[in-house]
Write an enzyme that holds these catalytic residues in place. Structure first.
Site, PDB file in Angstrom:
ATOM      1  N   TYR A 202       0.882  -1.173   0.000  1.00  0.00           N
ATOM      2  CA  TYR A 202       0.000   0.000   0.000  1.00  0.00           C
ATOM      3  C   TYR A 202       0.914   1.216   0.000  1.00  0.00           C
ATOM      4  O   TYR A 202       1.641   1.443   0.967  1.00  0.00           O
ATOM      5  CB  TYR A 202      -0.875   0.018   1.256  1.00  0.00           C
ATOM      6  N   PRO A 293     -12.724   0.002  -1.267  1.00  0.00           N
ATOM      7  CA  PRO A 293     -11.945  -1.246  -1.201  1.00  0.00           C
ATOM      8  C   PRO A 293     -10.621  -1.161  -0.432  1.00  0.00           C
ATOM      9  O   PRO A 293      -9.958  -2.179  -0.250  1.00  0.00           O
ATOM     10  CB  PRO A 293     -11.684  -1.572  -2.676  1.00  0.00           C
TER      11      PRO A 293
HETATM   12  P1  RFL Z   1     -22.636  -9.197  -5.177  1.00  0.00           P
HETATM   13  O1  RFL Z   1     -21.352  -9.870  -5.402  1.00  0.00           O
HETATM   14  O2  RFL Z   1     -22.893  -7.894  -5.842  1.00  0.00           O
HETATM   15  O3  RFL Z   1     -23.767 -10.236  -5.593  1.00  0.00           O
HETATM   16  C1  RFL Z   1     -25.119  -9.867  -5.759  1.00  0.00           C
HETATM   17  C2  RFL Z   1     -25.743 -10.809  -6.774  1.00  0.00           C
HETATM   18  O4  RFL Z   1     -27.118 -10.490  -6.920  1.00  0.00           O
HETATM   19  C3  RFL Z   1     -27.447 -10.467  -8.307  1.00  0.00           C
HETATM   20  N1  RFL Z   1     -28.645  -9.634  -8.469  1.00  0.00           N
HETATM   21  C4  RFL Z   1     -29.885 -10.143  -8.627  1.00  0.00           C
HETATM   22  N2  RFL Z   1     -30.324 -11.408  -8.693  1.00  0.00           N
HETATM   23  C5  RFL Z   1     -31.661 -11.586  -8.878  1.00  0.00           C
HETATM   24  N3  RFL Z   1     -32.548 -10.568  -8.994  1.00  0.00           N
HETATM   25  C6  RFL Z   1     -32.150  -9.283  -8.920  1.00  0.00           C
HETATM   26  N4  RFL Z   1     -33.019  -8.282  -9.024  1.00  0.00           N
HETATM   27  C7  RFL Z   1     -30.761  -9.032  -8.728  1.00  0.00           C
HETATM   28  N5  RFL Z   1     -30.018  -7.906  -8.620  1.00  0.00           N
HETATM   29  C8  RFL Z   1     -28.744  -8.292  -8.461  1.00  0.00           C
HETATM   30  C9  RFL Z   1     -26.197  -9.925  -8.970  1.00  0.00           C
HETATM   31  O5  RFL Z   1     -26.136 -10.253 -10.355  1.00  0.00           O
HETATM   32  C10 RFL Z   1     -25.113 -10.628  -8.155  1.00  0.00           C
HETATM   33  O6  RFL Z   1     -24.786 -11.894  -8.683  1.00  0.00           O
HETATM   34  O7  RFL Z   1     -22.904  -8.961  -3.623  1.00  0.00           O
HETATM   35  P2  RFL Z   1     -22.513  -9.879  -2.334  1.00  0.00           P
HETATM   36  O8  RFL Z   1     -22.830 -11.321  -2.583  1.00  0.00           O
HETATM   37  O9  RFL Z   1     -23.086  -9.167  -1.190  1.00  0.00           O
HETATM   38  O10 RFL Z   1     -20.909  -9.806  -2.275  1.00  0.00           O
HETATM   39  C11 RFL Z   1     -20.264  -8.619  -1.946  1.00  0.00           C
HETATM   40  C12 RFL Z   1     -18.971  -8.477  -2.732  1.00  0.00           C
HETATM   41  O11 RFL Z   1     -19.183  -8.794  -4.098  1.00  0.00           O
HETATM   42  C13 RFL Z   1     -18.419  -7.053  -2.632  1.00  0.00           C
HETATM   43  O12 RFL Z   1     -18.511  -6.551  -1.314  1.00  0.00           O
HETATM   44  C14 RFL Z   1     -16.962  -6.915  -3.036  1.00  0.00           C
HETATM   45  O13 RFL Z   1     -16.669  -7.484  -4.277  1.00  0.00           O
HETATM   46  C15 RFL Z   1     -16.647  -5.401  -3.076  1.00  0.00           C
HETATM   47  N6  RFL Z   1     -15.538  -5.103  -3.943  1.00  0.00           N
HETATM   48  C16 RFL Z   1     -14.304  -5.298  -3.475  1.00  0.00           C
HETATM   49  N7  RFL Z   1     -14.151  -5.676  -2.190  1.00  0.00           N
HETATM   50  C17 RFL Z   1     -12.937  -5.876  -1.719  1.00  0.00           C
HETATM   51  O14 RFL Z   1     -12.828  -6.236  -0.544  1.00  0.00           O
HETATM   52  N8  RFL Z   1     -11.819  -5.689  -2.522  1.00  0.00           N
HETATM   53  C18 RFL Z   1     -11.933  -5.323  -3.839  1.00  0.00           C
HETATM   54  O15 RFL Z   1     -10.958  -5.200  -4.544  1.00  0.00           O
HETATM   55  C19 RFL Z   1     -13.201  -5.101  -4.350  1.00  0.00           C
HETATM   56  N9  RFL Z   1     -13.356  -4.738  -5.637  1.00  0.00           N
HETATM   57  C20 RFL Z   1     -15.746  -4.677  -5.263  1.00  0.00           C
HETATM   58  C21 RFL Z   1     -14.631  -4.524  -6.110  1.00  0.00           C
HETATM   59  C22 RFL Z   1     -17.024  -4.388  -5.751  1.00  0.00           C
HETATM   60  C23 RFL Z   1     -17.230  -3.935  -7.057  1.00  0.00           C
HETATM   61  N10 RFL Z   1     -18.546  -3.566  -7.466  1.00  0.00           N
HETATM   62  C24 RFL Z   1     -19.703  -4.031  -6.743  1.00  0.00           C
HETATM   63  C25 RFL Z   1     -18.803  -2.449  -8.288  1.00  0.00           C
HETATM   64  C26 RFL Z   1     -14.805  -4.134  -7.421  1.00  0.00           C
HETATM   65  C27 RFL Z   1     -16.100  -3.853  -7.915  1.00  0.00           C
HETATM   66  C28 RFL Z   1     -16.216  -3.468  -9.375  1.00  0.00           C
HETATM   67  C1  PHB Z   2      -7.322  -6.930  -4.489  1.00  0.00           C
HETATM   68  O1  PHB Z   2      -6.406  -7.788  -4.582  1.00  0.00           O
HETATM   69  O2  PHB Z   2      -8.181  -6.813  -5.373  1.00  0.00           O
HETATM   70  C2  PHB Z   2      -7.352  -6.012  -3.342  1.00  0.00           C
HETATM   71  C3  PHB Z   2      -6.483  -6.240  -2.282  1.00  0.00           C
HETATM   72  C4  PHB Z   2      -6.500  -5.371  -1.187  1.00  0.00           C
HETATM   73  C5  PHB Z   2      -7.376  -4.298  -1.169  1.00  0.00           C
HETATM   74  C6  PHB Z   2      -8.251  -4.099  -2.221  1.00  0.00           C
HETATM   75  C7  PHB Z   2      -8.234  -4.950  -3.316  1.00  0.00           C
HETATM   76  O3  PHB Z   2      -7.367  -3.455  -0.106  1.00  0.00           O
END
Ligand code: RFL
Ligand code: PHB
Length: 390
Positions: A202, A293
């Site tokens: 970081y 994130p």
């Molecule tokens: P998700 O993964 O968004 O899954 C929700 C699911 O619901 C579906 N859905 C529906 N299904 C039926 N009917 C509807 N009306 C629906 N509306 C939506 C969607 O298609 C999807 O499959 O939520 P969940 O399960 O709560 O998981 C949470 C995580 O995905 C999320 O917190 C993390 O990915 C956040 N996040 C990141 N977190 C990190 O800790 N490190 C990261 O690097 C990181 N990168 C990210 C991310 C979230 C992103 N989003 C949401 C924009 C990068 C992105 C692009």
């Molecule tokens: C990642 O690997 O996507 C990642 C790791 C650490 C973070 C956020 C994203 O704090």
């Protein structure tokens, strides 16, 4: 159709909830509006807390994670001229794992389709109804275009930030929301090049924050702070590598570059919606909250929510006791606010606002983390995940 728990959304939250309930003999049906290919390819989080790993292993979906996941004993904090390693096991007795969210989702989908309850992809018009009654239902249109009704005892809204469940809870429970869109964005890339450091870096830099992460011994994941108005078309691979090389520069160390296979710009938001329940509709994961994130918390928070929710629903549907269901929202929100604070704090410490006073305060905090075990321990405890009921 009838089931005990109707689950909307097959992200990590919905899929893991279904798995945890199946192991306790509770029927579920998972409804997902996207295709299996789309859900499995979405590039998102990469760091799993110890609790998350343990939960996946205990649920029988941790074999590949244990084989291919990379255990990390710390992170590096960098500011110009200094790269300092925090040793998590020494500071707090826990560690974290690198294993992509795409892989977690693939493992959960494979287990569900193998011996699990129904998982329906490509459904549409999903609507939870009568959640205040004892007999809620979910209306939807199946992949063949046929309208369906799923009668349930309980509905779980695990449909992410843009889902249909949260508006039903907010309207019905008279809830409230807190939201901040941070004035930064991350430009994230995946690259076919071995990671240039053994653990995550970081880095604070006058040009802006940069993060070195990875997905495997041959794939790097890197992020660069950019202005939220930037367009990805304006960032050639060379421009991205130049920016990263500058922001990670350190005497005697070199950033390895390679072919970029994916790039996108991510907005950064803090968002909390309370309560996380209305009647028989329960929210979990991104449906109820979003963190920036920087603290690597989003996926881990979703797993913590559904761990609490699964315990609450098992107690209700097998023993007839509603005590854990009645306290679910408050217990989940306590942890949500802790993670929201930690993610905001990490975000505030690393991102350049353009203000010189901010910069000196950030550097002072970073120097403190690099010199004080007490300060480092606070970061380590939060980063590796606090106990479930925190
Ligand atoms: P998700 O993964 O968004 O899954 C929700 C699911 O619901 C579906 N859905 C529906 N299904 C039926 N009917 C509807 N009306 C629906 N509306 C939506 C969607 O298609 C999807 O499959 O939520 P969940 O399960 O709560 O998981 C949470 C995580 O995905 C999320 O917190 C993390 O990915 C956040 N996040 C990141 N977190 C990190 O800790 N490190 C990261 O690097 C990181 N990168 C990210 C991310 C979230 C992103 N989003 C949401 C924009 C990068 C992105 C692009
Ligand atoms: C990642 O690997 O996507 C990642 C790791 C650490 C973070 C956020 C994203 O704090």
């Amino acid at each position: 159709m009838r089931t005990q728990v109707g689950i909307i959304g097959a992200g990590p939250a919905g899929l893991l909830l279904s798995r945890l309930l199946q192991l306790q003999g509770i029927d579920t049906v998972v409804l997902e509006n996207r295709s299996r290919e789309y859900v499995e390819a979405r590039i998102r989080a990469g760091i799993l807390e110890q609790h998350t790993v343990q939960t996946l292993v205990d649920a029988g979906v941790g074999d590949r994670l244990q084989r291919e996941g990379l255990p990390h004993d710390g992170i590096h904090l960098q500011h110009p001229g200094v790269r300092h390693h925090l040793d998590f096991p020494q500071l707090c007795g826990r560690r974290v794992w690198v294993y992509g969210q795409t892989e977690v989702v693939k493992d959960l989908v494979a287990a569900q389709l193998d011996d699990g309850p129904p998982l329906l992809f490509e459904v549409s018009d999903v609507r939870p109804e009568d959640v205040e009654s004892d007999a809620p239902r979910i209306r939807f249109t199946d992949a063949d275009g046929v309208p369906q009704v799923l009668e349930c005892d309980v509905v779980a809204g695990t449909d992410g930030f843009h889902g249909v469940s949260r508006p039903v809870v907010t309207a019905g429970a008279g809830g409230r929301t807190w939201e901040r869109t941070h004035p930064y964005a991350w430009l994230g890339i995946l690259a076919d090049v071995p990671p240039s450091a053994d653990e995550l870096v970081y880095s604070w830099h006058p040009d802006g924050f940069a993060l070195l992460s990875m997905r495997s011994p041959s794939v790097s994941r890197l992020y660069l702070q950019v202005d939220p108005t930037e367009r990805i078309e304006d960032w050639s691979d060379d421009r991205i590598w130049d920016g990263l090389t500058t922001r990670f520069a350190l005497d005697g160390w070199e950033l390895r570059t390679g072919p970029v296979t994916e790039k996108s710009i991510l907005p950064m938001r803090s968002f909390v919606s309370a309560p996380m329940r209305h009647g028989r509709l329960f929210l979990a994961g991104d449906a109820a909250h979003i963190v920036p994130p920087t603290g690597a918390k989003g996926l881990n928070l979703a797993v913590a929510d559904v761990t609490l929710l699964a315990q609450a629903l098992v107690r209700w549907l097998t023993e007839g006791q509603t005590d854990l269901a009645d306290t679910y929202s408050d217990r989940a929100l306590a942890r949500v606010w802790r993670s929201t604070h930690f993610s905001w704090w990490m975000t505030s410490m690393f991102h350049r606002s353009g203000d010189d006073l901010d910069a000196e305060l950030q550097l002072s905090q970073l120097r403190r983390l690099c010199s004080s075990e007490t300060a480092a321990r606070e970061l380590a405890e939060n980063y590796t995940g606090l106990p479930l009921d925190t």
